[in-house]
Design a protein around this motif. Structure first.
Motif, short mmCIF file in Angstrom:
data_model
loop_
_atom_site.label_atom_id
_atom_site.label_comp_id
_atom_site.label_asym_id
_atom_site.label_seq_id
_atom_site.Cartn_x
_atom_site.Cartn_y
_atom_site.Cartn_z
N GLN A 102 0.83 -1.21 0.00
CA GLN A 102 0.00 0.00 0.00
C GLN A 102 0.87 1.26 0.00
OE1 GLN A 102 -2.49 -0.78 3.43
NE2 GLN A 102 -4.17 -1.56 2.15
N ARG A 103 1.95 1.24 0.78
CA ARG A 103 2.86 2.40 0.79
C ARG A 103 3.53 2.59 -0.57
NH1 ARG A 103 3.62 0.15 5.77
NH2 ARG A 103 5.56 -0.91 5.21
N THR A 104 3.90 1.48 -1.20
CA THR A 104 4.53 1.56 -2.53
C THR A 104 3.55 2.17 -3.54
OG1 THR A 104 5.90 -0.36 -2.05
CG2 THR A 104 5.61 0.21 -4.37
N MET A 108 3.99 5.63 -5.63
CA MET A 108 3.91 5.66 -7.09
C MET A 108 2.87 6.70 -7.54
SD MET A 108 4.18 1.58 -7.89
CE MET A 108 4.05 1.69 -9.66
N ARG A 109 1.75 6.74 -6.88
CA ARG A 109 0.70 7.71 -7.22
C ARG A 109 1.20 9.14 -7.00
NH1 ARG A 109 -4.55 5.01 -4.53
NH2 ARG A 109 -4.96 3.53 -6.19
N ASP A 115 -1.79 15.93 -13.89
CA ASP A 115 -2.54 15.82 -15.13
C ASP A 115 -2.54 14.40 -15.68
OD1 ASP A 115 0.18 16.05 -15.61
OD2 ASP A 115 -0.14 16.87 -17.62
N THR A 116 -1.56 13.58 -15.31
CA THR A 116 -1.50 12.19 -15.76
C THR A 116 -2.63 11.39 -15.13
OG1 THR A 116 0.90 12.37 -15.84
CG2 THR A 116 -0.02 10.16 -15.96
N LEU A 117 -2.96 11.71 -13.87
CA LEU A 117 -4.01 10.98 -13.18
C LEU A 117 -5.36 11.17 -13.88
CD1 LEU A 117 -3.13 11.61 -9.43
CD2 LEU A 117 -2.86 9.52 -10.74
N THR A 123 -6.54 2.05 -11.50
CA THR A 123 -7.21 0.95 -10.83
C THR A 123 -6.78 0.97 -9.37
OG1 THR A 123 -7.15 -0.36 -12.84
CG2 THR A 123 -7.54 -1.54 -10.77
N GLN A 124 -7.78 0.97 -8.48
CA GLN A 124 -7.48 0.95 -7.05
C GLN A 124 -7.79 -0.43 -6.50
OE1 GLN A 124 -9.96 3.99 -5.37
NE2 GLN A 124 -8.24 5.39 -5.23
#
Length: 140
Positions: A102-104, A108-109, A115-117, A123-124
């Motif tokens: 989860q931390r990784t 990464m997020r 703007d990429t998001l 996918t979560q």
């Protein structure tokens, strides 16, 4: 454990009582001696002696079986406790691994430009009510 001691004490008490009774009868037989006209009494004492010996053997067999069962149950308890300990350790390890994942994912997020998001479908991984992971697609 206490049941084991109580059962063993009960059987031991019975064995002791039969042993005392056996010795008393044996002493009576020796003290009285076999009078010529008292063969009926001697037969009765001998039959009682045989019965007491049989009862002693039966109680010894029951005691042996009870001890064996207790040993088996104690071994089972030890095995269950060992398995429980291993499972708890595995659960802790898996929870730590999940936290690391989860931390990784969060790192990464956070490293992606904002703007990429919005341009990329993300996918979560969410945890359902049963504790199992399920995927849910986020769309802009």
């Amino acid at each position: 454990m206490f049941d084991h001691q109580v059962m063993e004490m009960d059987i031991s008490k019975q064995l002791h009582a039969y042993e005392v009774e056996y010795h008393v009868l044996q002493d009576e037989m020796l003290d009285a001696g076999p009078p010529p006209d008292d063969s009926e009494r001697l037969d009765k004492l001998e039959k009682t002696n045989v019965q007491l010996k049989k009862q002693n053997m039966d109680l010894l067999e029951k005691l042996q079986a009870a001890r064996q069962k207790i040993q088996t149950l104690e071994t089972s308890v030890e095995n269950f406790l060992s398995r429980e300990s291993k499972m708890k350790h595995m659960i802790r390890s898996l929870e730590q691994e999940r936290g690391a994942y989860q931390r990784t994912i969060e790192r990464m997020r956070s490293s992606l430009p904002p703007d990429t998001l919005t341009d990329v479908e993300m996918t979560q991984i969410k945890t359902g009510p049963n504790g199992k992971a399920k995927t849910a697609a986020k769309k802009p």
